[in-house]
Write a protein that holds these residues in place. Sequence first.
Motif, mmCIF file in Angstrom:
data_model
loop_
_atom_site.group_PDB
_atom_site.id
_atom_site.type_symbol
_atom_site.label_atom_id
_atom_site.label_comp_id
_atom_site.label_asym_id
_atom_site.label_seq_id
_atom_site.Cartn_x
_atom_site.Cartn_y
_atom_site.Cartn_z
ATOM 1 N N SER A 1 0.850 -1.198 0.000
ATOM 2 C CA SER A 1 0.000 0.000 0.000
ATOM 3 C C SER A 1 0.872 1.229 0.000
ATOM 4 O O SER A 1 2.007 1.196 0.451
ATOM 5 N N CYS A 2 0.288 2.272 -0.510
ATOM 6 C CA CYS A 2 1.019 3.548 -0.559
ATOM 7 C C CYS A 2 0.087 4.642 -0.094
ATOM 8 O O CYS A 2 -1.024 4.753 -0.597
ATOM 9 N N GLY A 3 0.519 5.437 0.856
ATOM 10 C CA GLY A 3 -0.308 6.545 1.358
ATOM 11 C C GLY A 3 0.170 7.855 0.801
ATOM 12 O O GLY A 3 1.352 8.042 0.530
ATOM 13 N N PHE A 4 -0.755 8.768 0.655
ATOM 14 C CA PHE A 4 -0.435 10.081 0.074
ATOM 15 C C PHE A 4 -1.041 11.174 0.939
ATOM 16 O O PHE A 4 -2.222 11.141 1.241
ATOM 17 N N GLU A 5 -0.205 12.095 1.377
ATOM 18 C CA GLU A 5 -0.686 13.270 2.097
ATOM 19 C C GLU A 5 -0.379 14.503 1.284
ATOM 20 O O GLU A 5 0.715 14.620 0.731
ATOM 21 N N LEU B 1 -1.260 6.900 6.920
ATOM 22 C CA LEU B 1 -0.295 7.953 7.227
ATOM 23 C C LEU B 1 1.050 7.548 6.671
ATOM 24 O O LEU B 1 1.510 6.420 6.895
ATOM 25 N N SER B 2 1.696 8.443 5.933
ATOM 26 C CA SER B 2 3.007 8.140 5.358
ATOM 27 C C SER B 2 3.936 9.319 5.549
ATOM 28 O O SER B 2 3.509 10.478 5.508
ATOM 29 N N VAL C 1 5.037 3.853 6.082
ATOM 30 C CA VAL C 1 3.619 3.936 5.766
ATOM 31 C C VAL C 1 2.846 3.225 6.868
ATOM 32 O O VAL C 1 3.085 2.032 7.128
ATOM 33 N N VAL C 2 1.931 3.954 7.527
ATOM 34 C CA VAL C 2 1.105 3.383 8.591
ATOM 35 C C VAL C 2 -0.299 3.203 8.040
ATOM 36 O O VAL C 2 -0.961 4.181 7.671
#
Length: 768
Positions: A14-18, A109-110, A101-102
């Motif tokens: 998975s990849c998170g984006f902020e 959250l990343s 990455v959480v």
Amino acid sequence: MSNCWRSRRGTVFSCGFEPGLFSCFGVLLLTTHVLYGEANTNTSVVVQKDAQFDITYLDTVTSENQTIYAFNHTVSKNKTEGVRVSVELLSERPNGPVLFVVRQKQAVLSFQVPLILRGLYQRKYQYTQVGRTLCQPPTLALSEMQFFYVDVSTLSTSGVHYQLRVSRVESFTLQTDKKFTFNATPSQPQFFKYVFPDGEDTVIVKVNSQKNFPCSVMSIQDIQCPVYDLDNNVAFIGMYQTMTKTGAITVQVINLYLVSLHHPQPYFSIKDTLSNPTPHCSFSYAVANVYIMGVLFCLGIFLSFYILTFLVKLKICLSNKRISFALSLSERPLDVVGRCRQESLSSVEEDDYDTLADIDSDKNIVRTKKYLCVSDLARKDKRVLNKKYQIYFWNIATIAVFYALPVIQLVITYQTVVNVTGNQDICYYNFLCAHPLGALSSFNNILSNLGYVMLGLLFLLIVLQRDILHNRALMRNDTPALECGIPKHFGLFYAMGTALMMEGLLSACYHVCPNYTNFQFDTSFMYMIAGLCMLKLYQKRHPDINASAYSAYACLAAVIFFSVLGVVFGKGNTAFWVVFSVIHIVATMLLSTQLYYVGRWRLDSGILRRILYVIYTDCIRQCSGPIGFRGVCVCVHRAAYGLIKRPNDFASYLLAIAICNLLLYFAFYIIMKLRSGERVLFLALVCILFTAVVWGFALFFFFQGLSTWQKTPAESREHNRDCILLSFFDDHDIWHFLSSIAMFGSFLVLLTMDDDLDTIQREKIYVF
């Protein structure tokens, strides 16, 4: 936003984006490497570990391996716990950043380590220690087991050593009126949860730093995921403000997250720093539910002046009736003698008197007497002068309408921007005592201006009553009203009362969003009031030659024009101060010449010679010059002070000049009145003493300086103080209360100080 995909081995990545943290290109680059790197090298390894809270994990990550830490914890509906992830890179110079990455049930959250933040002039600062708190969305079940995963990966070909620790946050939920201490750094922001208890609708969130950290940010956000707690995204939602030692935000009826973080580098300093000081801050709440008490207190104070005025008028009316009854049984006073000068019935135009052929020579003869009397300067038709001075009222009423409407529109726009953006740095409030109401951020600062409006209206009613009584006396052809005492002209009094009301309105507008761009709203009518009071003092003994409304307001407009220029261009601008000082001195000399020659002077080639001659004869040879030339010396001194010191607050400096001139003229008037054998009646004396005392207390509270737009918003908050009256009003509110009362008292002094002359013939009243 999160995307999921599956590798050949079936492991989920998975990849998170902020927003503002990673670009889409960077995320896709990492994804491509994970997907296709294994196909090319066939050495990529994914390791999943069951992990526990409060245990430090030391590990190494490379481009060929990825580690996933699996955590679980019990989430209860009736209890909120915070979870914090802390990481640190142990390798001194890693070849590339490490991505953490959480993945939670409702959020991702990343962040990368080293964490790169930008400071002043877009300079980059790297932090190898990063701590982030996970958001805790509400759960519907009474209790449930939730899992979250911490994925660690990098593109660095060499091993990067790191440590990972996940712990529970104690006291994650904050309580009212309980202080709490926590630490925060630019790379390790903190946020906490607060839920409004039943019966509370307003809290003041206060943060006090025990160390003078250059610049911090506190933010109030709704309880939702994600929580924007980094310097580059904290402004996305909610309310936020910068601070150094003190910060405060008043919040109404929303459950919230309090976010506290530090700028990587102070935006108001050019000094570079890469250190990470950790100030200790305290967090406290104060309930503010005293709006009704504040409104009732404000109304009660100023309505009491209406009641007191009514009682005084009633007593005076009863006393006058007794005197009238006694006079009806005896002869009229012997000091009321002389024949009434008949008013001209041919015309009521202002320049009627000047149409006579010999008027110029007559003026020169009369006004060059050694001792002038009021009768010498009160020769124009009374109705002509009344029309002349009524123009003051109508002009200021017109100015007020055209000035106030765009001001109201502008401050509404300011307040709307503050409410929409949440940027608490736009307006310079006293945040420790700012009580919002509806869309207004500081209702108490606006409410406290009510005194100017109510007391201005009361003064207009008092003047109207005197005006009616005087007109009735004229209709009865009473000798005292016709040729005794100071000529009664009420136009300037009406203008003063209107100016006081407008000062309250515009001061309230300024306090909707106080800052340096709209400070002139708060001071414009102060200049008007000072100028009108000086004109009224001069008019008392010089009714025929007082300035017209058009020229007076033109001069006041020039003063306001220079006030705006000074605020915009005056700071550190030598050329501006030189020009202003020259204009100040020249204008003072021209005004003094007008006063000295009682309006009989000419602006021609010989004026300089005549001025020098008067200075020589009256100031050097005899050392007994008139007050005008002594005033010139004072004005020259103030101009020299401004040119040398160049104070930052030009508007206040200019206002101080106007008030100083008014006080000097008023003191001169009182001294000359007593020297001329006149006296001050009891009512006027009470007004003078009462006003002097109130002005003293008012100035004390004015100089407390609860905020200043001459500094940055964060530095201004260092001056903020708690409420001192009813937990609703601060020092500046008390200044509003006392200054409105003091101005009202000053107006009453001008209205009543010459009541002792009402039975004295004008031929016996000296001009000074």
